[in-house]
Write a protein that holds these residues in place. Structure first.
Motif, PDB file in Angstrom:
ATOM      1  N   TYR A  84       3.816  -1.563  17.237  1.00  0.00           N
ATOM      2  CA  TYR A  84       2.613  -0.953  17.813  1.00  0.00           C
ATOM      3  C   TYR A  84       2.929  -0.423  19.223  1.00  0.00           C
ATOM      4  CZ  TYR A  84      -0.414  -2.577  13.978  1.00  0.00           C
ATOM      5  OH  TYR A  84      -1.020  -2.773  12.750  1.00  0.00           O
ATOM      6  N   PRO A 138       2.465   6.916   2.126  1.00  0.00           N
ATOM      7  CA  PRO A 138       3.574   6.093   2.638  1.00  0.00           C
ATOM      8  C   PRO A 138       3.940   6.458   4.089  1.00  0.00           C
ATOM      9  CG  PRO A 138       4.344   7.644   0.931  1.00  0.00           C
ATOM     10  CD  PRO A 138       2.897   7.893   1.110  1.00  0.00           C
ATOM     11  N   LEU A 183       3.765  10.588   4.007  1.00  0.00           N
ATOM     12  CA  LEU A 183       5.061  11.210   3.726  1.00  0.00           C
ATOM     13  C   LEU A 183       5.080  11.863   2.356  1.00  0.00           C
ATOM     14  CD1 LEU A 183       7.425   8.387   5.025  1.00  0.00           C
ATOM     15  CD2 LEU A 183       6.894  10.553   6.168  1.00  0.00           C
ATOM     16  N   ASN A 190       1.521   4.222  -3.096  1.00  0.00           N
ATOM     17  CA  ASN A 190       1.549   5.667  -2.884  1.00  0.00           C
ATOM     18  C   ASN A 190       2.963   6.242  -2.916  1.00  0.00           C
ATOM     19  OD1 ASN A 190      -1.230   6.710  -2.530  1.00  0.00           O
ATOM     20  ND2 ASN A 190      -1.328   5.105  -0.981  1.00  0.00           N
ATOM     21  N   THR A 248      -3.061  -4.378   6.050  1.00  0.00           N
ATOM     22  CA  THR A 248      -3.956  -4.622   7.179  1.00  0.00           C
ATOM     23  C   THR A 248      -3.624  -3.712   8.354  1.00  0.00           C
ATOM     24  OG1 THR A 248      -4.117  -6.905   6.465  1.00  0.00           O
ATOM     25  CG2 THR A 248      -4.878  -6.417   8.687  1.00  0.00           C
ATOM     26  N   PHE A 249      -4.629  -2.959   8.792  1.00  0.00           N
ATOM     27  CA  PHE A 249      -4.396  -2.009   9.891  1.00  0.00           C
ATOM     28  C   PHE A 249      -5.609  -1.937  10.799  1.00  0.00           C
ATOM     29  CE2 PHE A 249      -6.869   1.275   7.566  1.00  0.00           C
ATOM     30  CZ  PHE A 249      -6.809   0.739   6.290  1.00  0.00           C
ATOM     31  N   CYS A 294       0.845  -1.206   0.000  1.00  0.00           N
ATOM     32  CA  CYS A 294       0.000   0.000   0.000  1.00  0.00           C
ATOM     33  C   CYS A 294       0.873   1.246   0.000  1.00  0.00           C
ATOM     34  CB  CYS A 294      -0.916   0.010   1.205  1.00  0.00           C
ATOM     35  SG  CYS A 294      -1.766  -1.536   1.393  1.00  0.00           S
ATOM     36  N   PRO A 309      -8.854   6.777   2.102  1.00  0.00           N
ATOM     37  CA  PRO A 309      -8.450   5.501   2.703  1.00  0.00           C
ATOM     38  C   PRO A 309      -8.868   5.471   4.165  1.00  0.00           C
ATOM     39  CG  PRO A 309      -6.520   6.836   2.050  1.00  0.00           C
ATOM     40  CD  PRO A 309      -7.724   7.629   1.738  1.00  0.00           C
ATOM     41  N   ARG A 330      -4.938  -2.721  14.926  1.00  0.00           N
ATOM     42  CA  ARG A 330      -4.310  -1.545  15.533  1.00  0.00           C
ATOM     43  C   ARG A 330      -5.379  -0.659  16.188  1.00  0.00           C
ATOM     44  NH1 ARG A 330       0.044   2.494  14.861  1.00  0.00           N
ATOM     45  NH2 ARG A 330       1.259   1.426  13.296  1.00  0.00           N
ATOM     46  N   GLY A 377       1.208  -1.209   9.304  1.00  0.00           N
ATOM     47  CA  GLY A 377      -0.182  -1.057   9.742  1.00  0.00           C
ATOM     48  C   GLY A 377      -0.638   0.391   9.714  1.00  0.00           C
ATOM     49  N   MET A 378      -0.097   1.158   8.779  1.00  0.00           N
ATOM     50  CA  MET A 378      -0.524   2.557   8.607  1.00  0.00           C
ATOM     51  C   MET A 378      -0.963   2.776   7.163  1.00  0.00           C
ATOM     52  SD  MET A 378       2.592   4.401  10.664  1.00  0.00           S
ATOM     53  CE  MET A 378       1.969   6.069  10.389  1.00  0.00           C
ATOM     54  N   CYS A 379      -1.611   1.755   6.593  1.00  0.00           N
ATOM     55  CA  CYS A 379      -1.919   1.755   5.158  1.00  0.00           C
ATOM     56  C   CYS A 379      -2.837   2.905   4.763  1.00  0.00           C
ATOM     57  CB  CYS A 379      -2.547   0.428   4.774  1.00  0.00           C
ATOM     58  SG  CYS A 379      -1.741  -0.958   5.569  1.00  0.00           S
ATOM     59  N   ASP A 380      -3.639   3.383   5.717  1.00  0.00           N
ATOM     60  CA  ASP A 380      -4.521   4.518   5.418  1.00  0.00           C
ATOM     61  C   ASP A 380      -3.744   5.832   5.443  1.00  0.00           C
ATOM     62  OD1 ASP A 380      -4.122   4.082   8.134  1.00  0.00           O
ATOM     63  OD2 ASP A 380      -6.068   4.887   8.730  1.00  0.00           O
ATOM     64  N   LYS A 381      -2.494   5.781   5.888  1.00  0.00           N
ATOM     65  CA  LYS A 381      -1.666   6.990   5.931  1.00  0.00           C
ATOM     66  C   LYS A 381      -0.381   6.773   5.135  1.00  0.00           C
ATOM     67  CE  LYS A 381      -3.163   7.877  10.692  1.00  0.00           C
ATOM     68  NZ  LYS A 381      -3.557   6.468  10.980  1.00  0.00           N
TER      69      LYS A 381
END
Lengths: 160, 428
Positions: B129, A135, A147, A94, B91-92, A90, B252, B95, A129-133
């Protein structure tokens, strides 16, 4: 219980001992112990492996076979700060590869390298685990998302 | 719409203290369990709920628990492990649950442990984490102080201890038997099954490993009943599910939605569709080891069985979107590079096969591919199929490759014919 003579520091021994009650066998302490002694200088030398082996009463090979498996246990000298840059899907979608290239340029190092002033080591890492944010990257224990090529220098400068 | 898992998570994720959690009805489910239910009754309720494991495999939780030996047959120690080693690319979701409401996962662990009559739990948490670690540590302390964990919990005869184990890295550790080796202080190679961990897990004792999201569902099932849980869903697999979307979409993010929500609704409505100038080309419905699906599959429902029918898997329910300006060969190269690096090296097909595929994809993407490479890739897909390896790492890696070879054959050909990648890597 734990035995053997050692060059481990007293506070390290205390911290390792405090975890003893968690597990029925002391082998289970190996990873925790490695992470504890790594806090000293960010990586684990051959001498430290030997000390841990003596302290926990395992062979050097047993301890090192564990140490070399896990990517957050470092067996080579590292810089003061570790940059963990996500290289997974992901973040790549990006543009994490462009972020990585820029970091390499700014720092003058390749993946796995440490800057000549000993400040930073650059390491690619699996999904943070920060795929929504994306890179995203971590520097030591701090996370940075969304970033952009042009905000990397500011982030790096906030670490001294 | 009911959102049990996330309704008590604040927008900024600052977690509820133990007393705040209690004012929302927290630990009521635990109290009810300890006072009014036998372990068998809890198991029965979870079984009837049709809850399936949220870690990716979708194994029915009740069925898994039924393989756990009765305490009369195998006594203590008996272990429960919360798998908080979320590391599947894309996968997040866990978290959010770990950072946003640590008491919910603790309550889920306690009720599950009671049902299984387990006396010790480990939360296997990935090192990265950090915030989750601090918050769970604090929540555990609060829970111990209020006798929610420890001896004679809330005046009952039930004793239970919970410890956090912080991982030292490696994707491999998320695989349940590799995780057990890691917890024992060994290299995280997978174990052969049988024996299954339920019978012989940590230190040879009965052990159940459950994903964080799975455990968070348990207090709600007990409190509101199996029927309520089943009715939340649009399909015969009960409950809500955390769904996420990443890639070059407008918004996202992560949403708790009903199980069986349409893939299209998640991608187009919740994630807002593609960013300006981009078109959707394919999606991976649940993390990086799920097969690619195309636009025509967007009408499928997000569930374990429905996604298999669509030709992929639900996996972790976090959708990765591929757009039309990104090279699918490049995407696969990134993905296989990851799996090749993360292979633990324990079994030959995975160790050698993934490295080989990685080298081929690199050469194709960089203009050095040969026509016969496609045949080798297809052969490797067979050699690394499920059943040929110790664990699911390699099969999980080649599922998306197989689908890409099928759906994007033309892209592979053009790379090889033109000796270059025809896509501009234009991100900004």
């Amino acid at each position: 219980m734990l035995i053997g003579k050692t060059s481990l520091r007293e506070y390290e021994i205390r911290e390792i001992e405090s975890l003893r009650e968690r597990y029925p066998v002391k082998q289970a302490l190996i990873i925790d112990a490695l992470m504890i002694v790594q806090k000293r200088s960010g990586w684990i030398s051959d001498e430290l492996i030997k000390s841990l082996a003596d302290f926990l009463d395992f062979s050097v090979e047993e301890i090192d076979s564990v140490a070399t498996f896990y990517n957050l246990i470092f067996r080579k000298p590292v810089g003061k700060h570790k940059i963990l840059i996500c290289s997974s899907l992901c973040c790549w979608l990006n543009g994490s590869d462009l972020i990585s290239e820029n970091l390499k340029k700014i720092l003058g190092i390749e993946f796995g390298g440490t800057t000549s002033d000993g400040q930073f080591t650059l390491i690619p890492i699996q999904c943070l685990g920060m795929c929504d944010k994306s890179p995203a990257m971590m520097i030591d224990e701090d996370s940075f998302g969304c970033l952009k090529v042009n905000n990397l220098t500011d982030i790096l400068e906030s670490f001294d | 719409m009911e959102r049990p898992l996330t309704q008590n998570i604040r927008q900024d994720r600052v977690p509820l203290s133990v007393n705040e959690y209690k004012t929302t009805g927290g630990y009521k489910s635990l109290l009810m369990t300890l006072r009014e239910m036998t372990p068998g009754e809890v198991k029965e309720e979870v079984n009837k709920s049709t809850l399936k494991g949220r870690g990716g495999a979708g194994f029915p939780t009740g069925l898994k628990w039924s393989f756990f030996p009765e305490i009369e047959k195998i006594g203590k120690p008996r272990y429960l492990v919360a798998n908080a080693d979320e590391m599947e690319p894309g996968t997040f979701k866990d978290r959010l649950l770990l950072e946003g409401n640590p008491h919910q996962i603790i309550e889920g662990i306690l009720i599950t442990a009671y049902a299984l009559q387990a006396d010790v739990s480990y939360i296997y948490l990935r090192w990265e984490y950090r915030q989750a670690y601090e918050r769970i540590k604090l929540a555990l302390k609060e829970a111990y102080e209020q006798n929610l964990i420890g001896s004679n919990i809330l005046g009952s005869k039930f004793d239970h201890n919970i410890f956090i184990h912080v991982s030292a890295g490696r994707y491999m550790c998320g695989e349940e038997t590799a995780l057990l080796n890691a917890l024992e202080g060994k290299r995280a190679s997978p174990r052969a099954k049988p024996p299954f961990p339920q019978v012989s897990g940590l230190w040879g004792r009965p052990t159940i490993v459950q994903n964080v999201e799975t455990l968070c569902n348990v207090p709600w099932i007990v409190l509101n009943g199996a029927e309520w849980f089943r009715n939340l869903s649009k399909i015969p697999e009960g409950g809500t599910k955390l769904f996420g979307v990443s890639g070059r979409v407008k918004i996202p993010g992560l949403w708790e939605l009903l199980m069986g929500t349409l893939l299209r609704e998640i991608v187009e409505q919740y994630a807002g569709g593609m960013r300006e100038g981009l078109k959707l080309r394919a999606v991976m419905p649940g993390g990086s080891s799920t097969s690619l699906l195309l636009k025509e599959h967007l009408s499928a429902q997000m569930g374990f069985d429905t996604m298999i029918q669509a030709g992929s898997r639900l996996g972790t329910g976090t959708v990765i979107v591929l757009d039309d300006k990104t090279c699918p060969v490049g995407l696969l190269e990134n993905l296989i590079h990851f799996y090749a690096r993360e292979s633990c090296g324990w079994c030959t097909p995975c160790r050698e096969g993934l490295a080989w595929i990685n080298a081929i994809l690199y050469s194709i993407e960089n203009g050095a591919g040969k026509t016969e490479d496609i045949e080798i890739l297809n052969d490797q897909c067979e050699l690394l199929a499920s059943g040929n390896t110790y664990c699911a790492l390699a099969p999980g890696a080649i599922d998306p490759l197989k689908s890409a070879l099928k759906y994007f054959a033309e892209d592979f050909e053009i790379h090889i014919m033109e000796k270059r990648c025809p896509y501009d890597r234009n991100i900004y």
